[in-house]
Write a protein that holds these residues in place. Sequence first.
Motif, PDB file in Angstrom:
ATOM      1  N   GLY A 105      -5.931  17.017   8.174  1.00  0.00           N
ATOM      2  CA  GLY A 105      -4.561  17.490   8.335  1.00  0.00           C
ATOM      3  C   GLY A 105      -4.334  18.928   7.937  1.00  0.00           C
ATOM      4  N   THR A 106      -5.410  19.677   7.721  1.00  0.00           N
ATOM      5  CA  THR A 106      -5.289  21.082   7.331  1.00  0.00           C
ATOM      6  C   THR A 106      -5.158  21.957   8.579  1.00  0.00           C
ATOM      7  OG1 THR A 106      -6.677  20.689   5.389  1.00  0.00           O
ATOM      8  CG2 THR A 106      -6.402  22.975   6.098  1.00  0.00           C
ATOM      9  N   GLN A 107      -4.271  22.929   8.519  1.00  0.00           N
ATOM     10  CA  GLN A 107      -4.131  23.846   9.645  1.00  0.00           C
ATOM     11  C   GLN A 107      -5.399  24.689   9.785  1.00  0.00           C
ATOM     12  OE1 GLN A 107      -0.954  26.702   9.343  1.00  0.00           O
ATOM     13  NE2 GLN A 107      -1.121  27.348  11.476  1.00  0.00           N
ATOM     14  N   VAL A 108      -5.907  24.772  11.002  1.00  0.00           N
ATOM     15  CA  VAL A 108      -7.129  25.531  11.275  1.00  0.00           C
ATOM     16  C   VAL A 108      -6.814  26.628  12.285  1.00  0.00           C
ATOM     17  CG1 VAL A 108      -9.463  25.438  12.219  1.00  0.00           C
ATOM     18  CG2 VAL A 108      -8.619  23.561  10.781  1.00  0.00           C
ATOM     19  N   HIS A 109      -7.080  27.860  11.912  1.00  0.00           N
ATOM     20  CA  HIS A 109      -6.833  28.995  12.799  1.00  0.00           C
ATOM     21  C   HIS A 109      -8.071  29.273  13.659  1.00  0.00           C
ATOM     22  CE1 HIS A 109      -3.024  30.232  10.910  1.00  0.00           C
ATOM     23  NE2 HIS A 109      -3.577  29.849   9.773  1.00  0.00           N
ATOM     24  N   ARG A 110      -7.833  29.790  14.838  1.00  0.00           N
ATOM     25  CA  ARG A 110      -8.933  30.159  15.721  1.00  0.00           C
ATOM     26  C   ARG A 110      -9.817  31.208  15.037  1.00  0.00           C
ATOM     27  NH1 ARG A 110      -8.390  32.993  19.734  1.00  0.00           N
ATOM     28  NH2 ARG A 110      -6.360  33.917  19.248  1.00  0.00           N
ATOM     29  N   LEU A 126     -24.926  29.027  11.519  1.00  0.00           N
ATOM     30  CA  LEU A 126     -23.634  29.305  10.884  1.00  0.00           C
ATOM     31  C   LEU A 126     -22.487  28.927  11.812  1.00  0.00           C
ATOM     32  CD1 LEU A 126     -21.939  30.397   8.581  1.00  0.00           C
ATOM     33  CD2 LEU A 126     -22.268  32.709   9.499  1.00  0.00           C
ATOM     34  N   LYS A 127     -22.611  29.227  13.100  1.00  0.00           N
ATOM     35  CA  LYS A 127     -21.570  28.844  14.052  1.00  0.00           C
ATOM     36  C   LYS A 127     -21.349  27.338  14.035  1.00  0.00           C
ATOM     37  CE  LYS A 127     -22.089  32.674  17.351  1.00  0.00           C
ATOM     38  NZ  LYS A 127     -22.537  33.069  18.709  1.00  0.00           N
ATOM     39  N   GLU A 128     -22.434  26.585  13.999  1.00  0.00           N
ATOM     40  CA  GLU A 128     -22.319  25.123  13.990  1.00  0.00           C
ATOM     41  C   GLU A 128     -21.689  24.629  12.700  1.00  0.00           C
ATOM     42  OE1 GLU A 128     -22.300  21.607  15.825  1.00  0.00           O
ATOM     43  OE2 GLU A 128     -22.939  23.518  16.717  1.00  0.00           O
ATOM     44  N   MET A 129     -22.056  25.234  11.571  1.00  0.00           N
ATOM     45  CA  MET A 129     -21.459  24.849  10.289  1.00  0.00           C
ATOM     46  C   MET A 129     -19.963  25.132  10.274  1.00  0.00           C
ATOM     47  SD  MET A 129     -24.319  26.173   7.575  1.00  0.00           S
ATOM     48  CE  MET A 129     -26.036  25.674   7.722  1.00  0.00           C
ATOM     49  N   LEU A 130     -19.563  26.270  10.819  1.00  0.00           N
ATOM     50  CA  LEU A 130     -18.142  26.615  10.873  1.00  0.00           C
ATOM     51  C   LEU A 130     -17.383  25.604  11.741  1.00  0.00           C
ATOM     52  CD1 LEU A 130     -18.377  30.500  11.296  1.00  0.00           C
ATOM     53  CD2 LEU A 130     -17.732  29.245   9.231  1.00  0.00           C
ATOM     54  N   LYS A 131     -17.962  25.240  12.883  1.00  0.00           N
ATOM     55  CA  LYS A 131     -17.319  24.251  13.755  1.00  0.00           C
ATOM     56  C   LYS A 131     -17.159  22.918  13.030  1.00  0.00           C
ATOM     57  CE  LYS A 131     -18.919  26.095  18.205  1.00  0.00           C
ATOM     58  NZ  LYS A 131     -19.833  25.860  19.368  1.00  0.00           N
ATOM     59  N   ASN A 132     -18.203  22.477  12.340  1.00  0.00           N
ATOM     60  CA  ASN A 132     -18.135  21.206  11.616  1.00  0.00           C
ATOM     61  C   ASN A 132     -17.095  21.257  10.505  1.00  0.00           C
ATOM     62  OD1 ASN A 132     -20.138  20.068  13.217  1.00  0.00           O
ATOM     63  ND2 ASN A 132     -21.793  20.627  11.811  1.00  0.00           N
ATOM     64  N   SER A 133     -17.040  22.395   9.802  1.00  0.00           N
ATOM     65  CA  SER A 133     -16.049  22.559   8.739  1.00  0.00           C
ATOM     66  C   SER A 133     -14.637  22.506   9.305  1.00  0.00           C
ATOM     67  CB  SER A 133     -16.279  23.879   8.010  1.00  0.00           C
ATOM     68  OG  SER A 133     -15.254  24.152   7.083  1.00  0.00           O
ATOM     69  N   GLU A 134     -14.438  23.162  10.439  1.00  0.00           N
ATOM     70  CA  GLU A 134     -13.111  23.181  11.065  1.00  0.00           C
ATOM     71  C   GLU A 134     -12.707  21.788  11.548  1.00  0.00           C
ATOM     72  OE1 GLU A 134     -13.847  26.232  13.903  1.00  0.00           O
ATOM     73  OE2 GLU A 134     -13.906  27.806  12.350  1.00  0.00           O
ATOM     74  N   ARG A 135     -13.672  21.023  12.077  1.00  0.00           N
ATOM     75  CA  ARG A 135     -13.370  19.652  12.509  1.00  0.00           C
ATOM     76  C   ARG A 135     -12.944  18.787  11.325  1.00  0.00           C
ATOM     77  NH1 ARG A 135     -18.563  19.956  15.229  1.00  0.00           N
ATOM     78  NH2 ARG A 135     -18.279  20.688  17.388  1.00  0.00           N
ATOM     79  N   ARG A 136     -13.665  18.927  10.209  1.00  0.00           N
ATOM     80  CA  ARG A 136     -13.324  18.140   9.007  1.00  0.00           C
ATOM     81  C   ARG A 136     -11.924  18.477   8.514  1.00  0.00           C
ATOM     82  NH1 ARG A 136     -18.705  19.327   7.523  1.00  0.00           N
ATOM     83  NH2 ARG A 136     -17.986  21.035   6.195  1.00  0.00           N
ATOM     84  N   ARG A 137     -11.612  19.765   8.491  1.00  0.00           N
ATOM     85  CA  ARG A 137     -10.291  20.180   8.003  1.00  0.00           C
ATOM     86  C   ARG A 137      -9.181  19.695   8.920  1.00  0.00           C
ATOM     87  NH1 ARG A 137     -10.541  26.234   7.521  1.00  0.00           N
ATOM     88  NH2 ARG A 137     -12.547  26.154   8.574  1.00  0.00           N
ATOM     89  N   LYS A 138      -9.423  19.701  10.218  1.00  0.00           N
ATOM     90  CA  LYS A 138      -8.432  19.173  11.155  1.00  0.00           C
ATOM     91  C   LYS A 138      -8.191  17.692  10.913  1.00  0.00           C
ATOM     92  CE  LYS A 138      -8.950  22.345  15.077  1.00  0.00           C
ATOM     93  NZ  LYS A 138      -9.437  22.496  16.479  1.00  0.00           N
ATOM     94  N   ARG A 139      -9.281  16.943  10.702  1.00  0.00           N
ATOM     95  CA  ARG A 139      -9.146  15.506  10.447  1.00  0.00           C
ATOM     96  C   ARG A 139      -8.354  15.249   9.167  1.00  0.00           C
ATOM     97  NH1 ARG A 139     -14.692  15.165  12.116  1.00  0.00           N
ATOM     98  NH2 ARG A 139     -15.342  15.080   9.916  1.00  0.00           N
TER      99      ARG A 139
END
Length: 204
Positions: free
Chosen positions: A83-88, A68-81
């Motif tokens: 242009g979506t704001q990603v919170h810690r 799950l941690k890895e999936m969350l990281k991948n999701s956050e990377r995609r959203r950053k790419r």
Amino acid sequence: MNTYIGSHGLHNADNLDTILEVLGFATNEYSSVMAVRADFHYPPILEDTVCCFPNLKPGAISRSINALKEMLKNSERRRKRNGTQVHRNTLRNVWAKEFSQSGKCHFHVCFVFNEQAYNKLGDYNIDTSLRMMITRAWYSALGLELEDYPGLVHFPDNCRYILDRNSADYIYEYGELLHRLDYLTKLDSKIYEEGERNFGGSRK
């Protein structure tokens, strides 16, 4: 073992301390958090044969949390790419392993998120929703695909809690969540033997 009388007979006081510690870590780091309860099951055994071929090695709950941690990281990377704001977000958890009378085990899990980063579960039919990431993380831990045996992850009624320190309902919601998680500390249906780990939680 320190114990107390709770809603289901004897409860493990050390486990309760762990729950309080995990919630403390989360609410100290973020002003608002979302907690989600889920139940993880193994596929059934039919006529002495497992209906599919899961990974039954010890450590399934740790594998699912890491997945799950890895999936969350991948999701956050995609959203950053995109242009979506990603919170810690620091993913935290508590879990309990229980056994049925037939000896089959399952897990009760609670995940805690920064509410600014994750504030809803989303739909089953959206692969990138938090609901589906949690589900796929358990299947990944078992080495299974969702279609191998559906329904191994269950989200109970009222499984989502928001603890917002700036809300007038904060104390009430905290109490409701703590009452819900108190179930994880009960001694009944757990096995206490050397080498048998039946409860865990984030350490920071």
